[in-house]
Write a protein that holds these residues in place. Structure first.
Motif, PDB file in Angstrom:
ATOM      1  N   HIS A  34      16.259  39.386  10.549  1.00 47.60           N
ATOM      2  CA  HIS A  34      16.276  38.476   9.487  1.00 47.60           C
ATOM      3  C   HIS A  34      16.329  39.486   8.137  1.00 47.60           C
ATOM      4  O   HIS A  34      16.854  39.140   7.204  1.00 47.60           O
ATOM      5  CB  HIS A  34      14.760  37.978   9.509  1.00 47.60           C
ATOM      6  CG  HIS A  34      14.807  36.322   9.990  1.00 47.60           C
ATOM      7  ND1 HIS A  34      14.903  35.392   9.369  1.00 47.60           N
ATOM      8  CD2 HIS A  34      14.842  35.866  11.222  1.00 47.60           C
ATOM      9  CE1 HIS A  34      15.279  34.413  10.247  1.00 47.60           C
ATOM     10  NE2 HIS A  34      15.071  34.978  11.541  1.00 47.60           N
ATOM     11  N   VAL A  35      15.715  40.546   8.355  1.00 48.53           N
ATOM     12  CA  VAL A  35      15.877  41.612   7.089  1.00 48.53           C
ATOM     13  C   VAL A  35      17.253  41.891   6.626  1.00 48.53           C
ATOM     14  O   VAL A  35      17.854  41.658   5.706  1.00 48.53           O
ATOM     15  CB  VAL A  35      15.178  42.772   7.253  1.00 48.53           C
ATOM     16  CG1 VAL A  35      15.701  43.917   6.226  1.00 48.53           C
ATOM     17  CG2 VAL A  35      13.806  42.608   7.312  1.00 48.53           C
ATOM     18  N   GLU A  36      18.214  42.119   7.973  1.00 51.81           N
ATOM     19  CA  GLU A  36      19.743  42.322   7.982  1.00 51.81           C
ATOM     20  C   GLU A  36      20.257  40.884   7.332  1.00 51.81           C
ATOM     21  O   GLU A  36      21.160  41.063   6.227  1.00 51.81           O
ATOM     22  CB  GLU A  36      20.119  42.644   8.995  1.00 51.81           C
ATOM     23  CG  GLU A  36      19.702  44.097   9.519  1.00 51.81           C
ATOM     24  CD  GLU A  36      20.353  45.129   8.420  1.00 51.81           C
ATOM     25  OE1 GLU A  36      21.347  45.287   7.763  1.00 51.81           O
ATOM     26  OE2 GLU A  36      19.208  46.159   8.118  1.00 51.81           O
ATOM     27  N   ALA A  37      20.015  39.954   7.897  1.00 53.76           N
ATOM     28  CA  ALA A  37      20.840  38.705   7.413  1.00 53.76           C
ATOM     29  C   ALA A  37      20.216  38.302   5.809  1.00 53.76           C
ATOM     30  O   ALA A  37      21.318  37.900   5.115  1.00 53.76           O
ATOM     31  CB  ALA A  37      20.115  37.367   8.457  1.00 53.76           C
ATOM     32  N   MET A  38      19.042  38.661   5.599  1.00 57.82           N
ATOM     33  CA  MET A  38      18.648  38.210   4.094  1.00 57.82           C
ATOM     34  C   MET A  38      19.237  39.284   3.046  1.00 57.82           C
ATOM     35  O   MET A  38      19.612  38.814   2.132  1.00 57.82           O
ATOM     36  CB  MET A  38      17.174  38.258   4.016  1.00 57.82           C
ATOM     37  CG  MET A  38      16.383  36.849   4.722  1.00 57.82           C
ATOM     38  SD  MET A  38      14.583  37.089   4.618  1.00 57.82           S
ATOM     39  CE  MET A  38      14.164  36.420   3.018  1.00 57.82           C
ATOM     40  N   ASN A  39      19.286  40.499   3.491  1.00 59.72           N
ATOM     41  CA  ASN A  39      20.273  41.521   2.729  1.00 59.72           C
ATOM     42  C   ASN A  39      21.617  41.139   2.529  1.00 59.72           C
ATOM     43  O   ASN A  39      22.168  41.010   1.458  1.00 59.72           O
ATOM     44  CB  ASN A  39      20.319  42.970   3.380  1.00 59.72           C
ATOM     45  CG  ASN A  39      18.832  43.542   2.669  1.00 59.72           C
ATOM     46  OD1 ASN A  39      18.603  43.824   1.814  1.00 59.72           O
ATOM     47  ND2 ASN A  39      18.530  44.350   3.599  1.00 59.72           N
ATOM     48  N   MET A  40      22.290  40.504   3.682  1.00 57.84           N
ATOM     49  CA  MET A  40      23.368  40.063   3.516  1.00 57.84           C
ATOM     50  C   MET A  40      23.624  38.805   2.561  1.00 57.84           C
ATOM     51  O   MET A  40      24.686  38.573   1.864  1.00 57.84           O
ATOM     52  CB  MET A  40      24.216  39.576   4.684  1.00 57.84           C
ATOM     53  CG  MET A  40      25.744  39.358   4.822  1.00 57.84           C
ATOM     54  SD  MET A  40      26.327  38.896   6.331  1.00 57.84           S
ATOM     55  CE  MET A  40      25.488  37.556   6.692  1.00 57.84           C
ATOM     56  N   MET A  41      22.843  37.960   2.582  1.00 58.18           N
ATOM     57  CA  MET A  41      22.593  36.815   1.854  1.00 58.18           C
ATOM     58  C   MET A  41      22.374  37.000   0.346  1.00 58.18           C
ATOM     59  O   MET A  41      23.187  36.475  -0.434  1.00 58.18           O
ATOM     60  CB  MET A  41      21.570  35.701   2.144  1.00 58.18           C
ATOM     61  CG  MET A  41      22.017  35.049   3.814  1.00 58.18           C
ATOM     62  SD  MET A  41      20.952  33.907   4.357  1.00 58.18           S
ATOM     63  CE  MET A  41      21.006  32.598   3.435  1.00 58.18           C
ATOM     64  N   LEU A  42      21.584  37.993  -0.040  1.00 52.80           N
ATOM     65  CA  LEU A  42      21.450  38.750  -1.267  1.00 52.80           C
ATOM     66  C   LEU A  42      22.692  39.030  -1.952  1.00 52.80           C
ATOM     67  O   LEU A  42      23.124  39.058  -2.889  1.00 52.80           O
ATOM     68  CB  LEU A  42      20.273  39.638  -1.213  1.00 52.80           C
ATOM     69  CG  LEU A  42      19.000  38.985  -1.263  1.00 52.80           C
ATOM     70  CD1 LEU A  42      17.906  40.321  -1.005  1.00 52.80           C
ATOM     71  CD2 LEU A  42      18.579  38.345  -2.626  1.00 52.80           C
ATOM     72  N   LYS A  43      23.551  39.849  -0.914  1.00 51.66           N
ATOM     73  CA  LYS A  43      24.789  40.211  -1.431  1.00 51.66           C
ATOM     74  C   LYS A  43      25.726  39.251  -1.695  1.00 51.66           C
ATOM     75  O   LYS A  43      26.477  39.148  -2.795  1.00 51.66           O
ATOM     76  CB  LYS A  43      25.424  41.118  -0.222  1.00 51.66           C
ATOM     77  CG  LYS A  43      26.874  41.493  -0.368  1.00 51.66           C
ATOM     78  CD  LYS A  43      27.216  42.468   0.534  1.00 51.66           C
ATOM     79  CE  LYS A  43      28.624  43.250   0.472  1.00 51.66           C
ATOM     80  NZ  LYS A  43      29.072  43.801   1.535  1.00 51.66           N
ATOM     81  N   TYR A  44      25.736  38.091  -1.140  1.00 50.19           N
ATOM     82  CA  TYR A  44      26.497  36.783  -1.300  1.00 50.19           C
ATOM     83  C   TYR A  44      25.733  35.865  -1.958  1.00 50.19           C
ATOM     84  O   TYR A  44      25.806  34.583  -1.409  1.00 50.19           O
ATOM     85  CB  TYR A  44      27.176  36.447  -0.037  1.00 50.19           C
ATOM     86  CG  TYR A  44      28.046  37.404   0.618  1.00 50.19           C
ATOM     87  CD1 TYR A  44      29.481  37.958   0.049  1.00 50.19           C
ATOM     88  CD2 TYR A  44      27.844  38.208   1.877  1.00 50.19           C
ATOM     89  CE1 TYR A  44      30.143  38.682   0.586  1.00 50.19           C
ATOM     90  CE2 TYR A  44      28.559  39.128   2.382  1.00 50.19           C
ATOM     91  CZ  TYR A  44      29.719  39.456   1.735  1.00 50.19           C
ATOM     92  OH  TYR A  44      30.444  40.353   2.374  1.00 50.19           O
TER      93      TYR A  44
END
Length: 192
Positions: A93-103
């Motif tokens: 979830h941390v990795e996914a949320m980081n990616m979503m913050l990027k996009y």
């Protein structure tokens, strides 16, 4: 329209929407008319192929997310690690949320669709880890609901992350703060 033409039109719309989302400064600029003009197809084809502009943009983001996960060795290393399922869930979830913050442009464009229109019964990436964590103590339906609640909460928080930072002092762009946030919420849904 035959099946090959429909698939070609779908792909043209996906590619056009992706290009426009990459180039835009505000996702509201990526209108149905702009997408179909870029794709060189009739305006009605978005609804015919996807049901809505939001569903099309959700599909574009889903592809982008899948590609990023495939290219990012962190996702694979987390899944293949010996960590307990709850730790895997937190890290994913941390990795996914980081990616979503990027996009974040996509988050703004698709969150309403994702929260209100996406199928609740659709498979969630979190589901196997939640099921493994509970080890049969909860039904598949209960685990599916937890996966939906957790992902929906995170999507909503990401949509409003700038306001949350201003109002609550929680800066999700700070890796340590994000890890604490995710850990707290996974613990809330799965127990300490």
């Amino acid at each position: 329209m035959d099946k090959r033409n429909i698939e070609a039109t779908r792909e043209a719309l996906l590619q056009a929407a992706g290009r426009l989302m990459t180039a835009c400064s505000d996702p509201s600029e990526v209108t149905s008319r702009a997408i179909t003009k870029e794709a060189g197809v009739n305006l009605a084809m978005i609804n015919y192929c996807f049901g809505s502009r939001e569903a099309l943009l959700f599909e574009v983001f889903s592809r982008l997310q899948h590609e990023a996960e495939q290219q990012n060795p962190v996702f694979r290393s987390i899944v293949q690690s010996e960590m307990p399922p709850k730790q895997k869930l937190i890290r994913l979830h941390v990795e996914a949320m980081n990616m979503m913050l990027k996009y974040s442009k996509y988050v703004k464009a698709i969150t309403k669709y994702a929260l209100l229109s996406r199928s609740i019964s659709a498979s969630r990436g979190s589901l196997p880890f939640i099921q493994a964590h509970f080890g049969g103590r909860k039904t598949e339906q209960e685990c599916r609901l937890i996966a939906y609640e957790l992902s929906s909460l995170h999507e909503l928080v990401l949509l409003r992350h700038e306001e949350i930072k201003a109002a609550c002092g929680v800066d999700l762009t700070d890796e340590r703060v994000l890890l604490k946030y995710v850990t707290d919420h996974v613990n809330m849904f799965l127990g300490e």
